[in-house]
Every structure is written in C-alpha cells, then in structure tokens.
Design a protein around this motif. Structure first.
Motif, short mmCIF file in Angstrom:
data_model
loop_
_atom_site.label_atom_id
_atom_site.label_comp_id
_atom_site.label_asym_id
_atom_site.label_seq_id
_atom_site.Cartn_x
_atom_site.Cartn_y
_atom_site.Cartn_z
N LEU A 1 -20.78 -29.27 22.85
CA LEU A 1 -19.40 -28.91 22.52
C LEU A 1 -18.38 -29.46 23.52
CD1 LEU A 1 -19.90 -25.19 21.46
CD2 LEU A 1 -19.35 -27.12 19.95
N PRO A 2 -18.11 -30.77 23.48
CA PRO A 2 -17.07 -31.30 24.35
C PRO A 2 -15.77 -30.54 24.13
CG PRO A 2 -18.24 -33.07 23.25
CD PRO A 2 -18.70 -31.79 22.62
N LYS A 3 -15.02 -30.42 25.19
CA LYS A 3 -13.78 -29.65 25.13
C LYS A 3 -12.57 -30.57 25.14
CE LYS A 3 -15.79 -25.61 27.28
NZ LYS A 3 -15.66 -24.61 28.34
N ILE A 4 -11.47 -30.07 24.57
CA ILE A 4 -10.21 -30.81 24.59
C ILE A 4 -9.22 -30.08 25.49
CG2 ILE A 4 -10.51 -31.83 22.30
CD1 ILE A 4 -8.60 -29.66 21.22
N GLN A 5 -8.29 -30.84 26.03
CA GLN A 5 -7.29 -30.24 26.90
C GLN A 5 -6.10 -29.82 26.06
OE1 GLN A 5 -5.47 -32.77 29.95
NE2 GLN A 5 -5.88 -31.16 31.44
N VAL A 6 -5.67 -28.57 26.26
CA VAL A 6 -4.53 -28.02 25.54
C VAL A 6 -3.59 -27.34 26.53
CG1 VAL A 6 -5.88 -27.64 23.42
CG2 VAL A 6 -5.66 -25.79 25.08
N ILE A 7 -2.41 -27.06 26.05
CA ILE A 7 -1.44 -26.29 26.84
C ILE A 7 -1.65 -24.82 26.51
CG2 ILE A 7 1.00 -25.90 27.31
CD1 ILE A 7 1.44 -28.81 26.30
N GLY A 8 -1.93 -24.03 27.53
CA GLY A 8 -2.17 -22.62 27.34
C GLY A 8 -0.88 -21.82 27.17
N GLU A 9 -1.04 -20.54 26.90
CA GLU A 9 0.09 -19.64 26.68
C GLU A 9 1.10 -19.69 27.83
OE1 GLU A 9 0.76 -17.46 24.08
OE2 GLU A 9 -0.90 -18.34 22.95
N ASN A 10 0.61 -19.79 29.04
CA ASN A 10 1.49 -19.76 30.22
C ASN A 10 1.94 -21.16 30.64
OD1 ASN A 10 -0.87 -20.79 31.18
ND2 ASN A 10 -1.26 -19.18 32.68
N GLY A 11 1.68 -22.16 29.80
CA GLY A 11 2.08 -23.53 30.10
C GLY A 11 1.10 -24.29 30.96
N GLN A 12 0.03 -23.62 31.38
CA GLN A 12 -1.00 -24.27 32.19
C GLN A 12 -1.94 -25.07 31.29
OE1 GLN A 12 -1.25 -24.13 35.64
NE2 GLN A 12 0.75 -23.14 35.48
N LEU A 13 -2.41 -26.18 31.80
CA LEU A 13 -3.38 -26.97 31.05
C LEU A 13 -4.74 -26.30 31.15
CD1 LEU A 13 -2.35 -30.54 32.22
CD2 LEU A 13 -1.80 -29.43 30.05
N GLN A 14 -5.47 -26.31 30.04
CA GLN A 14 -6.80 -25.73 30.03
C GLN A 14 -7.67 -26.49 29.04
OE1 GLN A 14 -5.47 -21.78 28.91
NE2 GLN A 14 -6.26 -22.06 26.84
N PHE A 15 -8.96 -26.34 29.19
CA PHE A 15 -9.90 -26.96 28.27
C PHE A 15 -10.48 -25.89 27.36
CE2 PHE A 15 -9.65 -30.33 31.36
CZ PHE A 15 -9.78 -31.47 30.59
N VAL A 16 -10.51 -26.21 26.05
CA VAL A 16 -11.07 -25.31 25.04
C VAL A 16 -12.02 -26.12 24.15
CG1 VAL A 16 -9.05 -23.79 25.06
CG2 VAL A 16 -9.18 -25.66 23.40
N HIS A 17 -12.92 -25.41 23.50
CA HIS A 17 -13.81 -26.10 22.56
C HIS A 17 -12.99 -26.72 21.44
CE1 HIS A 17 -17.53 -24.88 24.40
NE2 HIS A 17 -17.10 -23.63 24.46
N GLN A 18 -13.35 -27.93 21.09
CA GLN A 18 -12.68 -28.64 20.02
C GLN A 18 -13.01 -27.93 18.70
OE1 GLN A 18 -14.03 -32.67 19.54
NE2 GLN A 18 -12.12 -33.30 18.61
N GLN A 19 -12.00 -27.53 17.99
CA GLN A 19 -12.20 -26.85 16.72
C GLN A 19 -12.29 -27.87 15.59
OE1 GLN A 19 -12.65 -23.45 16.44
NE2 GLN A 19 -12.62 -23.57 18.67
N LEU A 20 -13.47 -28.00 15.02
CA LEU A 20 -13.68 -28.88 13.88
C LEU A 20 -14.01 -28.02 12.68
CD1 LEU A 20 -15.90 -31.61 15.61
CD2 LEU A 20 -13.45 -31.73 15.13
N VAL B 1 -19.94 -36.05 15.12
CA VAL B 1 -20.45 -36.83 16.24
C VAL B 1 -19.38 -37.80 16.74
CG1 VAL B 1 -22.14 -38.62 16.86
CG2 VAL B 1 -22.87 -36.57 15.63
N ILE B 2 -18.70 -38.46 15.82
CA ILE B 2 -17.64 -39.40 16.19
C ILE B 2 -16.51 -38.66 16.90
CG2 ILE B 2 -15.79 -40.86 15.26
CD1 ILE B 2 -17.89 -41.86 13.19
N ALA B 3 -16.10 -37.52 16.37
CA ALA B 3 -15.02 -36.74 17.01
C ALA B 3 -15.41 -36.34 18.42
CB ALA B 3 -14.70 -35.51 16.17
N HIS B 4 -16.64 -35.90 18.60
CA HIS B 4 -17.09 -35.50 19.94
C HIS B 4 -17.18 -36.70 20.89
CE1 HIS B 4 -17.48 -31.41 18.91
NE2 HIS B 4 -18.69 -31.42 18.40
#
Length: 156
Positions: A71-90, A100-103
């Motif tokens: 489960l590679p993770k993507i970087q997103v902007i969190g609620e508080n504006g901090q960058l965080q990594f979350v599981h990529q939602q497919l 597989v290509i997306a990952h």
C-alpha cells in the motif's frame, strides 16, 4: 534522514529504480503507447493505453502482489495544513493491472517529489526497499508482457 545517512545498497537500489522506470516509459513511447499521436505533440507515455491492451490477460506476479500489499502512500495536505502520507484510495473494483500501475507511479512520484520523512519514508529503509524492489519487479514483468523488453533493457 540526511543524504549522508543513505547507505550504498539503498543508493544503488534507488538508481536502479529510476533507471528502469525511465527506460520503461521510454519503451512505452517507442512501442506506440503515447498519450497523443499528432505531429508536433509532446511524446508522453500512455500507461492507460498499455493497461487497456493488457488488462484482460494480466496476472499479478509476486512483485505485483507485494506492491499491492505494501500500500504505497500519497502525500496530502492534512486538516491543519501539515503534509502527511495516507494510503492511496483506489476504487475497490479497479482492475489489478490498473492498481499495480497506480502504485508503481505512486512509488516513483513519492521518491521524486515527496518529502519522504518519518516512519513512512527514508527513516524506514526496509519499507522503502520493499517498495522499490517490488516496483522494479513489476516493471520488468510489464516490459516482458508488452513485448518490448529489448527497448526496456537497452539490449536490442
């Protein structure tokens, strides 16, 4: 982690990963998998065209299964504006090849663009090595399935 803390094995693995990823995208273009076909248009690879052609016959190899499970993770902007990594939602119903290509693209994007720090990044070299090795295994397999392993490897 600072660059000086990246061990030689990881450096070689990262180089191998980037080299193979670049060669794979070059091979896609060389073999007609291009986003656009008009003269003068930018020559960008089309993973989507490749997936459309191979989706119905694709069987995930062990590298693909490991990549999906990791489960590679993507970087997103969190609620508080901090960058965080979350599981990529497919989407649940996405075909295995598209997953597989997306990952694989996520691993590439994170390595090239992402701020890989904390427990999900460079400070967890075991995870990074699993992601890199499994993506390399996926690229090798896809090049063979596509019939362009010569363009991919550079051995014609």
């Amino acid at each position: 982690m600072q660059i000086e803390q990246v061990d030689e094995d990881m450096r070689e693995l990262v180089f191998d990963f980037f080299f193979r990823f670049a060669r794979f995208e070059s091979a896609l273009k060389e073999n007609g998998y291009r986003r656009w076909t008009d003269a003068g248009a930018r020559a960008w690879p089309s993973w989507q065209k490749f997936a459309a052609e191979h989706r119905s016959t694709y069987q995930a190899n062990s590298s693909a299964k490991t990549l999906i499970a990791s489960l590679p993770k993507i970087q997103v902007i969190g609620e508080n504006g901090q960058l965080q990594f979350v599981h990529q939602q497919l989407a649940e119903n996405i075909d295995t090849l598209d997953r597989v290509i997306a990952h694989a693209q996520t691993v590439r994007n994170n390595l090239f663009h992402g701020g890989k720090h904390g427990g999900d990044g460079w400070t967890d070299p075991d995870r990074m090595k699993v992601l890199l090795r499994s993506t390399i295994g996926v690229l090798d397999d896809l090049a063979e399935r596509g019939g362009f392993d010569g363009d991919y490897s550079g051995y014609y």
